[in-house]
Design a protein around this motif. Structure first.
Motif, PDB file in Angstrom:
ATOM      1  N   ALA A   1       0.833  -1.203   0.000  1.00 28.64           N
ATOM      2  CA  ALA A   1       0.000   0.000   0.000  1.00 28.64           C
ATOM      3  C   ALA A   1       0.868   1.254   0.000  1.00 28.64           C
ATOM      4  O   ALA A   1       0.560   2.238  -0.691  1.00 28.64           O
ATOM      5  CB  ALA A   1      -0.933  -0.003   1.211  1.00 28.64           C
TER       6      ALA A   1
ATOM      7  N   GLU B   1      -6.684   6.662  -1.509  1.00 28.42           N
ATOM      8  CA  GLU B   1      -7.138   5.270  -1.501  1.00 28.42           C
ATOM      9  C   GLU B   1      -6.076   4.354  -0.887  1.00 28.42           C
ATOM     10  O   GLU B   1      -6.389   3.501  -0.043  1.00 28.42           O
ATOM     11  CB  GLU B   1      -7.456   4.826  -2.931  1.00 28.42           C
ATOM     12  N   PHE B   2      -4.815   4.525  -1.301  1.00 25.15           N
ATOM     13  CA  PHE B   2      -3.767   3.644  -0.791  1.00 25.15           C
ATOM     14  C   PHE B   2      -3.408   3.982   0.655  1.00 25.15           C
ATOM     15  O   PHE B   2      -3.012   3.092   1.415  1.00 25.15           O
ATOM     16  CB  PHE B   2      -2.543   3.702  -1.701  1.00 25.15           C
TER      17      PHE B   2
ATOM     18  N   ASP C   1      -5.651   4.883   2.814  1.00 26.47           N
ATOM     19  CA  ASP C   1      -6.718   4.163   3.515  1.00 26.47           C
ATOM     20  C   ASP C   1      -6.401   2.674   3.605  1.00 26.47           C
ATOM     21  O   ASP C   1      -6.647   2.034   4.643  1.00 26.47           O
ATOM     22  CB  ASP C   1      -8.049   4.352   2.794  1.00 26.47           C
ATOM     23  N   ASP C   2      -5.874   2.119   2.520  1.00 22.59           N
ATOM     24  CA  ASP C   2      -5.535   0.686   2.515  1.00 22.59           C
ATOM     25  C   ASP C   2      -4.488   0.374   3.582  1.00 22.59           C
ATOM     26  O   ASP C   2      -4.589  -0.628   4.298  1.00 22.59           O
ATOM     27  CB  ASP C   2      -5.004   0.267   1.143  1.00 22.59           C
TER      28      ASP C   2
END
Length: 218
Positions: free
Chosen positions: A115, A133-134, A136-137
């Motif tokens: 991530a 997004e990443f 959050d991942d």
């Protein structure tokens, strides 16, 4: 003829919420803009009911404000409220780290590393949506492993409020510092050092509070 299941209203409501929320966070719908229930429903190809429900949720989260029988509009970036939300989110991530680190497997650590690799590539490409997004991942690994649904629900509840500030952070030189701090967090997690992981987590999320203070000062 095959009978198709009816689409649940909650799914339409959730879809409307996500689309409108993301448009506000990206400033596609700018602060102060009036949001018409009818116009949004027409754009999304939905009835007014799920859009009304979505706007009510966004009002609860502080992204829109509503005056009954008058208007619904996007709120300005209220830095005091955003800072307060960032403090709550930070506390939840610290709790997640404290609980999750002793439970992490090699697979979890590799997921965090991947991530962060993707996060770094996204920031270099100035793709803020992908960077978020990443990010959050990466942090989602700890939230998922900690297994505390109250933590997950609280982070979900307050993340939309801080997301507009996060976009500023990940579109600047601060993003490169985030990559380094992610590396520090992953190293602490790999070593099973919950105390260090909590300290790094605090620094990562406190940077949003610092950014809010910087913007307030100017």
């Amino acid at each position: 003829m095959t009978t198709l299941p009816r689409v649940r209203r909650t799914l339409l409501r959730d879809t409307a919420y996500e689309v409108i929320r993301d448009a506000i966070v990206r400033a596609d719908i700018p602060p102060g803009a009036v949001v018409s229930n009818a116009a949004v429903a027409e754009q999304l190809g939905l009835s007014r009911a799920p859009v009304r429900d979505a706007l009510a949720r966004l009002a609860d989260e502080g992204l829109v404000e509503t005056k009954p029988q008058s208007y619904t509009r996007v709120t300005p970036l209220a830095l005091k409220e955003v800072r307060d939300a960032a403090e709550v989110v930070r506390a939840m991530h610290e709790l997640a780290a404290r609980t999750a680190v002793p439970l992490l497997t090699a697979g979890h650590i590799e997921a965090m590393r991947e991530a962060n690799r993707q996060f770094e590539a996204a920031t270099q490409a100035e793709d803020v949506d992908a960077a978020l997004e990443f990010d959050d991942d990466l942090h989602g690994v700890l939230i998922g492993v900690c297994g505390n649904r109250a933590v997950a629900a609280t982070v979900e509840r307050y993340t939309p409020m801080i997301r507009r500030l996060e976009r500023r952070q990940f579109s600047s030189a601060r993003a490169r510092r985030s990559v380094r701090r992610h590396d520090e967090l992953i190293a602490a997690c790999a070593a099973g050092d919950a105390g260090q992981a909590i300290q790094v987590t605090a620094r990562i999320w406190r940077s949003l509070e610092d950014l809010a203070d910087d913007l307030s000062a100017h």
